[in-house]
Write a protein that holds these residues in place. Structure first.
Motif, PDB file in Angstrom:
ATOM      1  N   LEU A 145      35.766  39.907  43.383  1.00 28.71           N
ATOM      2  CA  LEU A 145      37.199  40.023  43.608  1.00 28.71           C
ATOM      3  C   LEU A 145      37.821  38.645  43.774  1.00 28.71           C
ATOM      4  CD1 LEU A 145      39.717  41.753  44.092  1.00 28.71           C
ATOM      5  CD2 LEU A 145      39.031  41.980  46.480  1.00 28.71           C
ATOM      6  N   ASP A 146      37.070  37.700  44.330  1.00 29.45           N
ATOM      7  CA  ASP A 146      37.589  36.342  44.513  1.00 29.45           C
ATOM      8  C   ASP A 146      37.979  35.721  43.175  1.00 29.45           C
ATOM      9  OD1 ASP A 146      37.281  36.447  47.232  1.00 29.45           O
ATOM     10  OD2 ASP A 146      35.340  35.440  47.243  1.00 29.45           O
ATOM     11  N   ALA A 147      37.188  35.968  42.138  1.00 35.32           N
ATOM     12  CA  ALA A 147      37.503  35.428  40.817  1.00 35.32           C
ATOM     13  C   ALA A 147      38.804  36.016  40.291  1.00 35.32           C
ATOM     14  CB  ALA A 147      36.358  35.712  39.845  1.00 35.32           C
ATOM     15  N   THR A 148      39.008  37.321  40.505  1.00 34.31           N
ATOM     16  CA  THR A 148      40.246  37.966  40.074  1.00 34.31           C
ATOM     17  C   THR A 148      41.444  37.412  40.831  1.00 34.31           C
ATOM     18  OG1 THR A 148      39.086  40.005  39.499  1.00 34.31           O
ATOM     19  CG2 THR A 148      41.459  40.166  39.846  1.00 34.31           C
ATOM     20  N   LEU A 149      41.287  37.194  42.137  1.00 35.80           N
ATOM     21  CA  LEU A 149      42.373  36.640  42.941  1.00 35.80           C
ATOM     22  C   LEU A 149      42.755  35.255  42.429  1.00 35.80           C
ATOM     23  CD1 LEU A 149      41.228  37.677  46.537  1.00 35.80           C
ATOM     24  CD2 LEU A 149      43.068  38.702  45.183  1.00 35.80           C
ATOM     25  N   ALA A 150      41.762  34.442  42.078  1.00 34.94           N
ATOM     26  CA  ALA A 150      42.041  33.100  41.557  1.00 34.94           C
ATOM     27  C   ALA A 150      42.807  33.189  40.238  1.00 34.94           C
ATOM     28  CB  ALA A 150      40.744  32.324  41.373  1.00 34.94           C
ATOM     29  N   GLN A 151      42.421  34.125  39.373  1.00 36.90           N
ATOM     30  CA  GLN A 151      43.131  34.306  38.110  1.00 36.90           C
ATOM     31  C   GLN A 151      44.579  34.720  38.360  1.00 36.90           C
ATOM     32  OE1 GLN A 151      40.462  37.210  36.314  1.00 36.90           O
ATOM     33  NE2 GLN A 151      39.841  35.729  34.770  1.00 36.90           N
ATOM     34  N   LEU A 152      44.788  35.652  39.268  1.00 33.55           N
ATOM     35  CA  LEU A 152      46.140  36.143  39.545  1.00 33.55           C
ATOM     36  C   LEU A 152      47.018  35.039  40.134  1.00 33.55           C
ATOM     37  CD1 LEU A 152      45.400  39.718  40.921  1.00 33.55           C
ATOM     38  CD2 LEU A 152      46.549  39.128  38.780  1.00 33.55           C
ATOM     39  N   ARG A 153      46.451  34.224  41.017  1.00 32.32           N
ATOM     40  CA  ARG A 153      47.226  33.106  41.559  1.00 32.32           C
ATOM     41  C   ARG A 153      47.676  32.176  40.435  1.00 32.32           C
ATOM     42  NH1 ARG A 153      43.301  33.247  45.750  1.00 32.32           N
ATOM     43  NH2 ARG A 153      42.094  31.611  44.738  1.00 32.32           N
ATOM     44  N   VAL A 172      49.734  37.056  55.989  1.00 32.41           N
ATOM     45  CA  VAL A 172      49.206  36.345  54.824  1.00 32.41           C
ATOM     46  C   VAL A 172      48.441  37.352  53.976  1.00 32.41           C
ATOM     47  CG1 VAL A 172      47.678  34.495  54.034  1.00 32.41           C
ATOM     48  CG2 VAL A 172      48.997  34.219  56.150  1.00 32.41           C
ATOM     49  N   SER A 173      48.751  37.433  52.697  1.00 33.58           N
ATOM     50  CA  SER A 173      48.042  38.377  51.844  1.00 33.58           C
ATOM     51  C   SER A 173      46.678  37.830  51.451  1.00 33.58           C
ATOM     52  CB  SER A 173      48.857  38.687  50.587  1.00 33.58           C
ATOM     53  OG  SER A 173      48.765  37.623  49.668  1.00 33.58           O
ATOM     54  N   ARG A 174      45.815  38.724  51.024  1.00 35.90           N
ATOM     55  CA  ARG A 174      44.467  38.336  50.571  1.00 35.90           C
ATOM     56  C   ARG A 174      44.550  37.318  49.441  1.00 35.90           C
ATOM     57  NH1 ARG A 174      40.986  43.234  48.401  1.00 35.90           N
ATOM     58  NH2 ARG A 174      40.571  43.660  50.592  1.00 35.90           N
ATOM     59  N   LEU A 175      45.596  37.418  48.633  1.00 39.13           N
ATOM     60  CA  LEU A 175      45.755  36.544  47.479  1.00 39.13           C
ATOM     61  C   LEU A 175      45.893  35.084  47.882  1.00 39.13           C
ATOM     62  CD1 LEU A 175      46.028  36.947  44.383  1.00 39.13           C
ATOM     63  CD2 LEU A 175      48.503  36.934  44.692  1.00 39.13           C
ATOM     64  N   TYR A 176      46.448  34.826  49.073  1.00 33.50           N
ATOM     65  CA  TYR A 176      46.718  33.453  49.490  1.00 33.50           C
ATOM     66  C   TYR A 176      45.923  33.039  50.730  1.00 33.50           C
ATOM     67  CZ  TYR A 176      50.503  34.058  46.198  1.00 33.50           C
ATOM     68  OH  TYR A 176      51.217  34.300  45.045  1.00 33.50           O
ATOM     69  N   ALA A 177      44.960  33.847  51.141  1.00 39.97           N
ATOM     70  CA  ALA A 177      44.167  33.531  52.331  1.00 39.97           C
ATOM     71  C   ALA A 177      43.349  32.252  52.147  1.00 39.97           C
ATOM     72  CB  ALA A 177      43.242  34.702  52.668  1.00 39.97           C
ATOM     73  N   HIS A 178      43.069  31.874  50.895  1.00 39.75           N
ATOM     74  CA  HIS A 178      42.270  30.676  50.636  1.00 39.75           C
ATOM     75  C   HIS A 178      42.963  29.403  51.131  1.00 39.75           C
ATOM     76  CE1 HIS A 178      45.200  30.461  47.421  1.00 39.75           C
ATOM     77  NE2 HIS A 178      44.805  29.223  47.158  1.00 39.75           N
TER      78      HIS A 178
END
Length: 263
Positions: free
Chosen positions: A136-144, A252-258
């Motif tokens: 899922l982390d890879a997908t989140l990076a793509q979406l960002r 903070v959403s999961r998408l930007y937690a990084h």
């Protein structure tokens, strides 16, 4: 392999054409449902848990990118996120972003030869995921990357916000703003003492803000980085920001937690 898919496309004839071409190119694929807007797509995807999502990038209300981002926020962390394919008319910024982030896309009207290449990529991707490759982390990076890459070009930073307060207009220096938050048809402009409303959508406001100063922390929230006093984690593992001069906590959403990892 027997895979499942969901189609989100607001034009019924285009949705039907895509489904017919998919039946020819990938007879084993089962299209579980076709919906016409982003909100319905998120709901149907969470219900059906398909292997593949075909999302139109522009739909009424919530577009495909925003719907995918919301879905990623709600998706169970221990399950592979569906493979994403965006359906779009030709758009220079969108296509460059898709190629940069290695996300596949299908142009309208659907071309059978191009769709077969997409199907081949999807088969290969799903085969890898059967072996446990479905981060899922890879997908989140793509979406960002997509959410930033398909935006309009950067504009000169705003200095002053003209915001509505009752029947008057309040001039709010951008240097005073702590955060912006999307709220229905408006965006709330919040400083230490006041809250005001503007009609400019957040996606149009973002290119006018200094990205080094204002960080997007949720699909509907942008905060001043230097206003963040602390980052709190609740019992469910979700992050919240405490801002200087404000009592409320900003999620903070999961998408930007990084963005919030200890140095």
């Amino acid at each position: 392999m027997n895979a499942t898919a969901l189609i989100a496309e607001d034009e019924p004839l285009l949705a039907q054409a895509l489904q017919l071409e998919l039946a020819r190119a990938w007879p084993e694929l089962q299209v579980l449902e076709a919906v016409g807007d982003g909100a319905a797509a998120v709901k149907a995807a969470l219900q059906h848990r398909p292997d593949v999502l075909f999302f139109d990038i522009r739909m009424p209300g919530q577009g495909g990118l925003e719907a995918a981002a919301e879905l990623a926020e709600e998706w169970p962390a221990d399950q592979p996120f569906p493979a994403l394919v965006f359906v779009t008319a030709y758009d220079q910024y969108a296509l460059q972003a898709f190629e940069t982030q290695a996300v596949d896309y299908v142009l309208k009207p659907v071309q059978p030869a191009r769709l077969r290449k997409t199907v081949d990529k999807l088969r290969e991707l799903l085969a890898r995921r059967q072996g446990g490759d479905g981060s899922l982390d890879a997908t989140l990076a793509q979406l960002r990357g997509l959410l930033g890459g398909t935006a309009a070009p950067r504009q000169p930073p705003l200095k002053v916000i003209q915001a509505s307060v009752g029947t008057s207009i309040r001039m709010v220096p951008v240097d005073d703003v702590l955060y912006f938050e999307a709220a229905d048809k408006y965006v709330r402009v919040v400083d230490a003492q006041h809250e005001s409303l503007i009609r400019t959508p957040l996606r149009e406001l973002l290119p006018q803000l200094d990205a080094q100063v204002f960080w997007q922390v949720h699909r509907g929230t942008v905060v001043r980085a230097t206003a963040i006093e602390s980052v709190l984690r609740d019992e469910a593992g979700k992050l919240h920001l405490q801002l200087r001069g404000r009592k409320e906590k900003v999620p903070v959403s999961r998408l930007y937690a990084h963005l919030f990892k200890a140095m």
